[in-house]
Design an enzyme around this catalytic site. Sequence first.
Site, PDB file in Angstrom:
ATOM      1  N   ASP A 255       0.810  -1.237  -0.149  1.00 48.46           N
ATOM      2  CA  ASP A 255      -0.160  -0.047  -0.083  1.00 48.46           C
ATOM      3  C   ASP A 255       0.906   1.100   0.112  1.00 48.46           C
ATOM      4  O   ASP A 255       2.147   1.298   0.469  1.00 48.46           O
ATOM      5  CB  ASP A 255      -0.901   0.136   1.361  1.00 48.46           C
ATOM      6  CG  ASP A 255      -2.078   0.779   0.947  1.00 48.46           C
ATOM      7  OD1 ASP A 255      -2.161   1.743   0.129  1.00 48.46           O
ATOM      8  OD2 ASP A 255      -3.202   0.371   1.618  1.00 48.46           O
ATOM      9  N   TRP A 256       0.610   2.235  -0.523  1.00 43.02           N
ATOM     10  CA  TRP A 256       1.362   3.487  -0.693  1.00 43.02           C
ATOM     11  C   TRP A 256       1.850   4.013   0.648  1.00 43.02           C
ATOM     12  O   TRP A 256       1.070   4.519   1.710  1.00 43.02           O
ATOM     13  CB  TRP A 256       0.575   4.611  -1.204  1.00 43.02           C
ATOM     14  CG  TRP A 256       0.592   4.610  -2.848  1.00 43.02           C
ATOM     15  CD1 TRP A 256       0.884   5.556  -3.736  1.00 43.02           C
ATOM     16  CD2 TRP A 256       0.426   3.249  -3.644  1.00 43.02           C
ATOM     17  NE1 TRP A 256       1.000   5.256  -4.987  1.00 43.02           N
ATOM     18  CE2 TRP A 256       0.651   4.010  -5.141  1.00 43.02           C
ATOM     19  CE3 TRP A 256       0.030   2.155  -3.372  1.00 43.02           C
ATOM     20  CZ2 TRP A 256       0.709   3.105  -6.052  1.00 43.02           C
ATOM     21  CZ3 TRP A 256       0.082   1.435  -4.523  1.00 43.02           C
ATOM     22  CH2 TRP A 256       0.005   1.981  -5.998  1.00 43.02           C
TER      23      TRP A 256
END
Length: 807
Positions: free
Chosen positions: A229-230
């Site tokens: 995930d970012w």
Amino acid sequence: MKYKDIIAEMTLEEKASLMSGKDYWQTQDIERLGIKSIFLADGPHGIRRQAVAADKLGLNEGVPATCYPTAATVANSWNVELGEKVGEYLGEEAIEQNVNVLLGPGINMKRNPLCGRNFEYFSEDPYLTGKMAAGYIRGIQSFGVSACVKHFAVNNQEEKRMTIDTIVDERALREIYLTAFEIAVKEGNTKAIMSSYNKLNGTYTNENTHLMQDILRGEWQYDGTVITDWGGSNDRIEGLEAGNELEMPTTGGETDQEIVAAICNGDLSEDILDKSVDRLLDLIFTTQNAYKKPKIDFDIEKHHRVSQKVAEESIVLLKNDQEILPLKFGKKVAVIGDFAKDARYQGAGSSIVNPTILDHTMDCFEESGIINIGYEPGFERYGKKDPKKIENACELAKQADVVLLYIGLDEVTEAEGLDRKDMKIPENQIELLEALHAVNPNIVGIISCGSAVEMPWIDKVQGLLHGYLGGQAGARAILRVLSGDVNPSGKLAESYPLKYEDTPSYQHFPGKEATVEYRESIYIGYRYYDSADVDVLFPFGFGLSYTTFEYSDISVDKNGVSFKLTNSGSKAGMEVAQLYVGCKSGNIFRAKKELKGFIKVFINAGETKTVRIPFNDNTFRYFNVKTNQWEIEKAEYQIMIGASSADIKLQEEVFMEGTNAPLPYVKELLPSYYKGQVNQVPSDEFEHLIGEKLPDPNWDRDKPLGYNDMIAQCHYAKGVFGRLLYKSVLFSHWFLRKIGKRSTANLIMMSIYNMPFRGIARMTGGMVNMPMVDGILMMVNGRFFKGFFHLLKEKFKLAKAKNPKTL
């Protein structure tokens, strides 16, 4: 390895560079070897390719794309083929926008109704979720691009999602929180998976070898790419060793250098890097093949109509006293509610789609045939009370035969990064409803929101439709159901408790500091309500129709169940028949019943169809923590066919020989679980279940703040700077809400307040590195000047490294 020859031509630095992004949305390219960048874009229910350059930080507006109903909405259709059709249209638009990887669907369980991102997830049931997700994936990937199933795994709260440690027993992990991912991998054949932010039983998920290696790569034989995930990478080397190939977004080369150093120092095997590069190259090359065909612009109007069809089949009719719906010909209606004028049609956060077209209720009445005598907003959208608006609405309601009241939750209440505070509809809307009921009791409520809400006011409405978040054509779809042009066939993919306190995770949601304990184990949603005999407002799988259906003639064999389904009413319609299975043995604690199959059938009025639902590998299995594998218990099983989890129409029994595995539990040590009464499980009993002592749920306030501590924890920082930082963030949030900038205020809580300090480096695209974060930590921990000068020194060094000729 598929790309052994290409990898052999790479330098160590080139291989390492592929393991993190080129910018915020693209992978790294190596031109001399013909390796091009691929583009990743948000897109659970529509493509959100940012209109600005890919190196720009933030949730920027996307290029126009069809906004389809959210996953929570489409799950109510119980139609896997419809989900696959949505996926196909998403895939087609991905090709048109040069997107290689679509970051969705989201398939986390709805453990608790207050999770702020529930609108983006399918269901509280892993089987329904997995089947719908597999349909989406097949559709998306039929165009050659890749889906990216998220968030792997047990990411069920938004608050503190980047640091929270989820404590869950192995059986619940397998049966509840991983089953949907298993189906997505085995049946959907997803090419990519996104790891979640949180820890799982003490280890960040993207570094968790049990999750990533033993289960994902080992048991499921997954050979695709795992993407963080970012900003979700903690220790880059441990993540790579666990099998998390791609770190997003870029860190300006900082973690690439860590990989090179680890290999040179002997801390990381180059073979692990090579295999990771090989898997990523497969994603790059296979999704680029999709662009070898001639590109055709998608038909905007056609996609809009598909979005409408999906919304129509996903709308749930919850109440229809005295058959107030469909609206009788010639009836005059008053339209009241802010959501009628400005439709609430999608969630908030990274999934926001810039729609190509947007239907509004007030623009669609002419074609619906409904006689609208006027509109009043009735309430202020964000909760402010306005007696004058109520007064005006009541005057209009007096003149109407039927009142269409559009109520729901606003855009900033259900949002990524934040959890809801309660399950209530805002008070100003309820005051309006009560005032309207006093002057005209013929009220049809239309709810717009992406999750379950409490309804103590339900006796004040004669009819009730839940449209969830119906996408850009949702407003027209609702009118078609109200008018009778469409017979509603949606059924709830989640239970609606009478009150929030009835939910099994009420005592343990969200985790407020270091941990969140899943003490309810396998008993989430209807599994708990049925097993503990807790009354609900609407059960899982519930939904009314304008016709009636009768079930008869059940027949069970070793491979499945057959029965007859008759449309006994006067209108053609679709019925969702649901297969539930319950084990009659009491040797292993189990839910009273579990969904193990479903089918949606269209039947003309008066017609009878023979329906069959097959058994499969999921039907009778449970996860045995002693043998560490799936087993089948030797027992009699109830085979139940129902119109909902609480409305069982047919029942039969079948005996299964089982696998003769040893019993996994000592019954006397787990009384709450064997009774199904798990809303107040004591600590020692939960420790028996998980097989170890519980970790401290509280932050250690005596230790200096570190990389994995949040900015929110600065309220007890030793340095004045840290405490001022904390107060300034809270003030900014308060002030922005005060002046009406609610979305920006939410963004502050999501991207600053709940951000761990390492995230400052991981999320800024290389503008800040970890040595600079060291300086910030010195400042908040009471060494302000030393930290300040360290920060300046490291900032200067970073700038010099990037632009040596300009300094």
